[in-house]
Design an enzyme around this catalytic site. Structure first.
Site, PDB file in Angstrom:
ATOM      1  CB  SER A 164       4.456   4.384   1.509  1.00  9.92           C
ATOM      2  OG  SER A 164       3.223   4.294   2.202  1.00  9.92           O
TER       3      SER A 164
ATOM      4  CG  ASP B 108      -0.498  -0.696  -3.224  1.00 11.07           C
ATOM      5  OD1 ASP B 108      -1.172   0.055  -2.479  1.00 11.07           O
ATOM      6  OD2 ASP B 108       0.748  -0.735  -3.180  1.00 11.07           O
TER       7      ASP B 108
ATOM      8  CG  HIS C  16       0.558   2.689  -1.078  1.00 10.86           C
ATOM      9  ND1 HIS C  16       1.086   1.407  -1.070  1.00 10.86           N
ATOM     10  CD2 HIS C  16       1.095   3.329  -0.018  1.00 10.86           C
ATOM     11  CE1 HIS C  16       1.924   1.290  -0.041  1.00 10.86           C
ATOM     12  NE2 HIS C  16       1.943   2.435   0.606  1.00 10.86           N
TER      13      HIS C  16
END
Length: 359
Positions: A36, A324, A327
């Site tokens: 990610s 978040d 991340h």
């Protein structure tokens, strides 16, 4: 209305390009593999729950578009490709990316992907590192040779040898596997053994990429996982970070560095530079250039989860290290990219300008 939106998007892209340290020479292409941290939207096209193609993700991306990147704007891979004067590297799973003659690279990264098949089973993600290499194999053997400029195999081999291969993988093997109490992995492997297992798997993938023509590698280690909001919350630490998690990750980074040195000698003609977000993360935590280094800019449950759909994030996103629960913000991505692009201490033994000049 559509025309106005398009004009604003074009203007935003232009302003972004003008503000970056563009370089006069660039690699022919950049191929991105990972999780990610560098996913450019591949999960949008997968039958998987883990996605970020909704607001407020992408709020600072040109045009405010939620592309499927797990941040508020660009990733460090995006910054690097732009600073070399290349386009934003498109996700391979988007069918539009292979409809034209794309010779500038593809992004194979997928959120929740890992090095170990067991890690991917947790989130039912089919895009393990091995699968990503399989997709690149198809790109090399089928798509690229179909383009007029690569009818000559020598031309393709030459461009592949000069292209950059950026890899960021391993975080989920710790977050979703080793440190998950629902699995027995930590009981079966001590930190040294688990790091060896991961580095061996990553080494195999790097060798496969080399066999397909890759020569210039930027392989990133793992950052300070113990300082992410989700780990701090789960482990209920009173200090800045969960240092037991950081120490395990540090072992992986040390072994990865040794592995890359070994591959430099065994894979003739290949050059490896290692990106180390761990050291940069420590620097940021100890001497913060950000006002907030613990709490996320957005996310459900005060750091326990991802941003909720249409949630209103923090106003000054440049002041936050984390976007978040796990991340980084675009500002953090840009800092890592800049240090790696032409700085010292993060990408070693060569920064990317030096790697570009390497024959």
């Amino acid at each position: 209305m559509a025309k106005t939106t398009l004009t604003l998007l074009t203007l935003a892209l232009l302003l972004l390009l003008l503000s970056t340290p563009a370089h006069s020479t660039s690699p022919p292409a950049i191929y991105v593999f990972g999780d990610s941290a560098v996913d450019a939207g591949n999960n949008n096209f997968l039958d998987i729950e883990i996605k970020s193609n909704f607001a407020p993700y992408g709020i600072d991306y040109p045009g405010g578009v939620a592309t499927g990147r797990f941040t508020n704007g660009l990733t460090f891979a995006d910054f690097i490709s732009q600073w070399f004067g290349l386009m934003l590297i498109p996700p391979i799973m988007d069918g539009h990316s292979t409809q034209g003659a794309n010779t500038k690279g593809f992004n194979y990264a997928s959120a929740a992907a890992g090095l170990l098949p067991k890690t991917c089973e947790v989130t039912k993600n089919p895009m393990s590192m091995g699968k990503q290499v399989e997709l690149f194999t198809k790109t090399v053997n089928e798509y690229l040779p179909s383009l007029p400029m690569y009818k000559d195999k020598a031309a393709l081999s030459s461009d592949l040898s000069k292209s950059f291969f950026l890899v960021h993988m391993g975080s989920n093997d710790y977050m979703l596997n080793y440190f998950d109490p629902n699995f027995s992995t930590a009981k079966e492997h001590n930190p040294e053994q688990f790091a060896d297992l991961l580095v061996t798997e990553l080494g195999k993938s790097l060798e496969e990429l080399s066999n397909l023509g890759a020569r210039k590698f930027i392989v990133f280690g793992i950052g300070l996982l113990g300082c992410t909001p989700v780990v701090i919350d789960k482990m209920k630490v009173e200090t800045k970070c969960a240092e037991s998690v950081n120490e395990a990750v540090k072992i992986f980074n040390t072994k990865l560095e040794a592995k890359l040195v070994q591959l430099c000698s065994t894979l003739k003609g290949s050059t490896f530079t290692m990106g180390n977000p761990y050291n940069l993360g420590r620097e940021v935590m100890d001497n913060p250039g950000f006002k907030e280094t613990r709490k996320p800019c957005c996310g459900s449950g005060d750091g326990k989860g991802p941003c909720s759909r249409n949630q209103v994030p923090c106003q000054d996103r440049t002041a936050y290290k984390f976007w978040d629960f796990t991340h980084p913000t675009q500002a953090t991505h840009e800092l890592l990219a800049k240090k790696c692009f032409d700085g010292t201490g993060v990408c070693t033994p060569l920064n990317l300008i030096e790697l570009m000049q390497k024959i």
